[in-house]
Design a protein around this motif. Structure first.
Motif, PDB file in Angstrom:
ATOM      1  N   TYR A 161      -0.595  -7.037   6.027  1.00  0.00           N
ATOM      2  CA  TYR A 161      -0.776  -5.591   5.890  1.00  0.00           C
ATOM      3  C   TYR A 161      -2.271  -5.321   5.803  1.00  0.00           C
ATOM      4  O   TYR A 161      -2.974  -5.953   5.007  1.00  0.00           O
ATOM      5  N   TRP A 173       1.128   1.951  11.333  1.00  0.00           N
ATOM      6  CA  TRP A 173       2.279   2.251  10.486  1.00  0.00           C
ATOM      7  C   TRP A 173       3.273   3.186  11.152  1.00  0.00           C
ATOM      8  O   TRP A 173       4.485   3.073  10.933  1.00  0.00           O
ATOM      9  N   GLU A 201     -11.570  -1.234   2.353  1.00  0.00           N
ATOM     10  CA  GLU A 201     -10.561  -1.861   3.210  1.00  0.00           C
ATOM     11  C   GLU A 201      -9.967  -3.053   2.476  1.00  0.00           C
ATOM     12  O   GLU A 201     -10.660  -3.753   1.748  1.00  0.00           O
ATOM     13  N   LEU A 247      -0.391   7.798   3.233  1.00  0.00           N
ATOM     14  CA  LEU A 247      -1.465   7.462   4.166  1.00  0.00           C
ATOM     15  C   LEU A 247      -1.135   7.946   5.570  1.00  0.00           C
ATOM     16  O   LEU A 247       0.029   8.124   5.914  1.00  0.00           O
ATOM     17  N   PHE A 269       0.851  -1.189   0.000  1.00  0.00           N
ATOM     18  CA  PHE A 269       0.000   0.000   0.000  1.00  0.00           C
ATOM     19  C   PHE A 269       0.894   1.249   0.000  1.00  0.00           C
ATOM     20  O   PHE A 269       2.030   1.199   0.444  1.00  0.00           O
ATOM     21  N   GLN A 280      -4.203   4.522   9.292  1.00  0.00           N
ATOM     22  CA  GLN A 280      -4.894   3.855   8.191  1.00  0.00           C
ATOM     23  C   GLN A 280      -4.211   2.561   7.757  1.00  0.00           C
ATOM     24  O   GLN A 280      -4.793   1.771   7.023  1.00  0.00           O
ATOM     25  N   LEU A 281      -2.994   2.348   8.202  1.00  0.00           N
ATOM     26  CA  LEU A 281      -2.218   1.202   7.752  1.00  0.00           C
ATOM     27  C   LEU A 281      -1.648   0.480   8.967  1.00  0.00           C
ATOM     28  O   LEU A 281      -1.077   1.117   9.856  1.00  0.00           O
ATOM     29  N   TYR A 339      -5.047  -2.233   5.217  1.00  0.00           N
ATOM     30  CA  TYR A 339      -5.390  -0.851   4.894  1.00  0.00           C
ATOM     31  C   TYR A 339      -6.815  -0.626   5.374  1.00  0.00           C
ATOM     32  O   TYR A 339      -7.752  -1.278   4.909  1.00  0.00           O
TER      33      TYR A 339
END
Length: 187
Positions: free
Chosen positions: A139, A171, A129, A99, A94, A103-104, A141
């Protein structure tokens, strides 16, 4: 033997319940195991240290035993070296740079995950998503954050990853752990 930087990822501490591990007590506990340059990040179970030992599972077991001996309860621990953490960050499917950290997310696993474990998740039902598997990592998102993520909820069902230790980091924490475990330039 070469000294390497490692991160110990403690699962499920200081986020409610009875498993309280003050970072101010964790640092001297890890130093007492002979680890060098011990630092912690946030209160949610991220410790960084250096060691000559190279076996991550052995290091994780030592950390887990020390925590149980000192605090009186068991904690799942994953230990990963800086090269692995950087490789996971670099392999992110991603656009992490564009971002927000919330969000991650990356879920780190104790073993590789067979993709068939995730066959029953209807990916299209959760869009926008998304998730992708990586090297002992998943991972996620979640554009509205993990707290509102229906996919995150589906992925957190205990039966889905039965038999594995799994612990997630946003993240921002992923990037900070990469920074804290970066090997110094020797040139």
């Amino acid at each position: 033997m070469t000294v390497k930087a490692y991160a110990a990822l403690l699962r499920g501490i200081n986020v409610g319940g009875n498993k309280k591990v003050p970072m101010g007590e964790l640092r001297p506990l890890l130093s007492g195991l002979g680890f060098g340059d011990v630092r912690t990040h946030l209160q949610s179970g991220n410790a960084v240290f250096t060691s000559e030992a190279a076996d991550e599972d052995t290091l994780a077991a030592r950390v887990g035993e020390a925590i149980e001996g000192h605090f009186g309860f068991a904690v799942d621990v994953l230990v990963r070296d800086g090269a692995y953490l950087k490789a996971v960050a670099d392999a992110c499917p991603f656009p992490a740079a564009s971002l927000e950290g919330k969000q991650l997310h990356v879920t780190y696993f104790s073993e590789p995950v067979d993709a068939s474990r995730l066959d029953n998740i209807d990916r299209a039902a959760f869009l926008p998503e998304e998730f992708r598997l990586g090297d002992r990592a998943l991972y996620l998102y979640a554009p509205d954050g993990l707290g509102r993520s229906k996919l995150g909820e589906a992925l957190s069902r205990p039966a889905l990853f039965k038999g594995l230790i799994a612990t997630s980091r946003n993240w921002n924490t992923v990037a900070k752990l990469v920074e804290l475990t970066r090997e110094p330039d020797r040139g």
